[in-house]
Design an enzyme around this catalytic site. Structure first.
Site, short mmCIF file in Angstrom:
data_model
loop_
_atom_site.label_atom_id
_atom_site.label_comp_id
_atom_site.label_asym_id
_atom_site.label_seq_id
_atom_site.Cartn_x
_atom_site.Cartn_y
_atom_site.Cartn_z
N ARG A 90 6.36 16.26 -18.90
CA ARG A 90 5.07 16.91 -19.14
C ARG A 90 4.34 17.10 -17.81
O ARG A 90 4.77 16.64 -16.77
CB ARG A 90 4.23 16.08 -20.13
CG ARG A 90 4.26 14.62 -19.76
CD ARG A 90 3.02 13.85 -19.78
NE ARG A 90 1.89 14.46 -19.21
CZ ARG A 90 1.52 14.30 -17.92
NH1 ARG A 90 2.23 13.58 -17.07
NH2 ARG A 90 0.44 14.90 -17.46
N ALA A 118 1.85 20.38 -15.98
CA ALA A 118 2.15 21.80 -15.78
C ALA A 118 3.26 22.07 -14.76
O ALA A 118 4.24 22.75 -15.06
CB ALA A 118 0.86 22.53 -15.41
N ARG A 163 5.98 25.41 -24.69
CA ARG A 163 4.56 25.05 -24.59
C ARG A 163 3.82 26.27 -24.04
O ARG A 163 4.22 26.83 -23.01
CB ARG A 163 4.34 23.83 -23.68
CG ARG A 163 4.94 22.54 -24.25
CD ARG A 163 4.41 21.32 -23.55
NE ARG A 163 3.06 20.97 -23.98
CZ ARG A 163 2.32 20.03 -23.38
NH1 ARG A 163 2.79 19.38 -22.33
NH2 ARG A 163 1.11 19.75 -23.83
N GLN A 182 -2.68 10.06 -21.82
CA GLN A 182 -2.04 10.25 -20.51
C GLN A 182 -2.80 9.52 -19.40
O GLN A 182 -2.21 9.10 -18.41
CB GLN A 182 -1.94 11.75 -20.17
CG GLN A 182 -0.92 12.52 -20.99
CD GLN A 182 -1.56 13.17 -22.20
OE1 GLN A 182 -2.52 12.65 -22.77
NE2 GLN A 182 -1.01 14.29 -22.63
N ASP A 195 -3.83 23.63 -15.95
CA ASP A 195 -2.61 24.19 -16.55
C ASP A 195 -2.53 25.70 -16.40
O ASP A 195 -1.45 26.28 -16.45
CB ASP A 195 -2.52 23.81 -18.02
CG ASP A 195 -2.19 22.33 -18.16
OD1 ASP A 195 -3.10 21.50 -18.02
OD2 ASP A 195 -1.00 22.01 -18.36
N ASN A 215 -7.33 23.05 -18.90
CA ASN A 215 -6.76 21.74 -18.59
C ASN A 215 -6.82 20.91 -19.88
O ASN A 215 -7.31 21.38 -20.91
CB ASN A 215 -7.52 21.06 -17.44
CG ASN A 215 -6.78 19.86 -16.89
OD1 ASN A 215 -5.57 19.93 -16.63
ND2 ASN A 215 -7.46 18.74 -16.72
O1 MRU Z 1 -0.12 17.80 -22.25
P1 MRU Z 1 0.16 17.43 -20.83
O2 MRU Z 1 0.28 15.95 -20.63
O3 MRU Z 1 1.33 18.17 -20.28
O4 MRU Z 1 -1.15 17.91 -20.05
C1 MRU Z 1 -1.21 17.75 -18.66
C2 MRU Z 1 -2.50 18.19 -18.09
O5 MRU Z 1 -3.37 18.70 -18.75
C3 MRU Z 1 -2.64 18.06 -16.61
O6 MRU Z 1 -3.96 17.74 -16.26
C4 MRU Z 1 -2.25 19.40 -15.98
O7 MRU Z 1 -0.98 19.76 -16.42
C5 MRU Z 1 -2.27 19.36 -14.52
S1 MRU Z 1 -0.86 18.47 -13.94
C6 MRU Z 1 -0.72 18.56 -12.29
#
Ligand code: MRU
Length: 352
Positions: A46, A48, A86, A192, A233, A243
């Site tokens: 996971r 981005a 996604r 997270q 994201d 985000n």
């Molecule tokens: O659902 P996720 O855990 O993939 O979401 C991740 C985020 O929202 C992060 O803040 C974003 O991807 C930036 S990662 C460098």
């Protein structure tokens, strides 16, 4: 520094199963691209930038598993499935389209499609690490001298090839002995912040305090943090950005408390086709993630939940974007395009 994904010569693709963290570090070895698609959907891999990198290597697995005559067709099929895994992070589409383009080019030139896919996936991974490193160098001066910052979700090394985006300036400061305390929103419903950000910062020796998402405003009002720094994201060309769900309210609270909001992201997160954030597709996930956080049901049976995985923060709340090319201040419609107008990989990339 944690590198959560590797391509092992002879052994193929492997990455940390992030759904098992912080309890156990389990490296999974997807046998084929279908497993990569499943792992991206399930957030075993996971963040981005990292899902873009995983998808790029997923296309390598697809190309390698087909007969030479069918390898381009296998890449095309797998590319569609990966992009659909996604919807919000544009890095996924960006990386898949890069590898798909190389596969088509290799086929047209009579070259090996799997070799071309592998070379491009390796380049995407290496570039991401270099971009994150540059984000750290560019962002560190903004955090230098602050006691503490607040972050949301995980935009650290676990979300990228290495170093992270929002956490990279923190690591850059750490390398020269300058500690910045990090307050990590727990980031419901999948935690997270509590599970991943706290784990990787503690492992690196950065002081970290986990707070309930609902405590962010109180922490700011008490003066415990002097800046907010998050990842993204997808960033529209006017500076609106998507985000993790909850980022918008953190941004509003930061503005109400006179605290700057910094958004750290590689230029691969900027969607050059989007004028503003209204058209950013927002992933909706299973209600069960909200109703049963950490596997324990907290809501009565029969009750529904709305599980928006991301939100969009309007550009007006952003003090600056930090990319690999530098620090971009408002007006973003003018300053952001400079980060992708043909100069994306020039400044700072690959330097020690
Ligand atoms: O659902 P996720 O855990 O993939 O979401 C991740 C985020 O929202 C992060 O803040 C974003 O991807 C930036 S990662 C460098």
């Amino acid at each position: 520094m944690i590198r959560p994904l590797r391509w092992e010569t002879g052994g193929g693709l492997t990455y940390i199963d992030q759904s098992e963290l912080p309890g156990t570090v389990v490296w999974v070895h997807p046998a084929g691209v279908d497993e990569v698609v499943d792992d991206i959907r399930a957030l075993r891999v996971r963040g981005a930038p990292l899902i873009g990198i995983a998808a790029a290597y997923g296309l390598v697995l697809a190309a390698q598993s087909a007969r030479p005559a069918d390898s381009l067709a296998a890449v095309e099929d797998a590319a569609d499935a990966l992009e659909a895994a996604r919807p919000t992070a544009v890095n996924l589409r960006w990386a898949v389209e890069r590898v798909r383009g190389c596969a088509r080019g290799a086929q047209a030139a009579g070259a090996s499609v799997p070799d071309a896919c592998l070379a491009e996936a390796q380049a995407i991974r290496a570039e991401d690490e270099a971009m994150c490193r540059a984000i750290g160098r560019n962002g560190a001066p903004l955090l230098e001298g602050l006691d503490a910052v607040l972050t949301h979700c995980n935009a650290g090394s676990l979300a990228t090839a290495a170093y992270g985006t929002a956490l990279s300036p923190v690591y850059t400061l750490l390398e020269s002995g300058r500690l910045v305390h990090v307050y990590a929103d727990e980031t419901r419903p999948l935690f997270q912040g509590a599970r991943l950000t706290a784990w990787e910062l503690a492992a690196a020796g950065v002081p970290v305090t986990v707070i309930a998402d609902s405590a962010a405003g109180a922490v700011m009002r008490r003066g415990l943090v002097q800046a907010v720094i998050v990842g993204a994201d997808r960033i529209a060309t006017n500076g609106d950005f998507a985000n993790k769900i909850g980022t918008y309210q953190v941004a509003v609270l930061a503005r109400a408390n006179g605290i700057p909001l910094y958004v750290a992201a590689p230029s691969s997160t900027i969607d050059q086709d989007l004028a503003d954030g209204d058209a950013i597709p927002i992933e909706e996930r299973s209600p069960e993630e909200v109703l049963c956080p950490a596997g324990r049901r907290v809501a009565p049976p029969g009750v529904d939940a709305l599980n928006l995985a991301f939100d969009v923060t309007p550009a007006e709340y952003v003090s600056a974007f930090i990319t690999e090319l530098g620090v971009h201040r408002p007006p973003f419609a003018t300053t952001l395009p400079r980060s992708y107008a043909g100069t994306r990989l020039r400044a700072g990339i690959g330097e020690p």
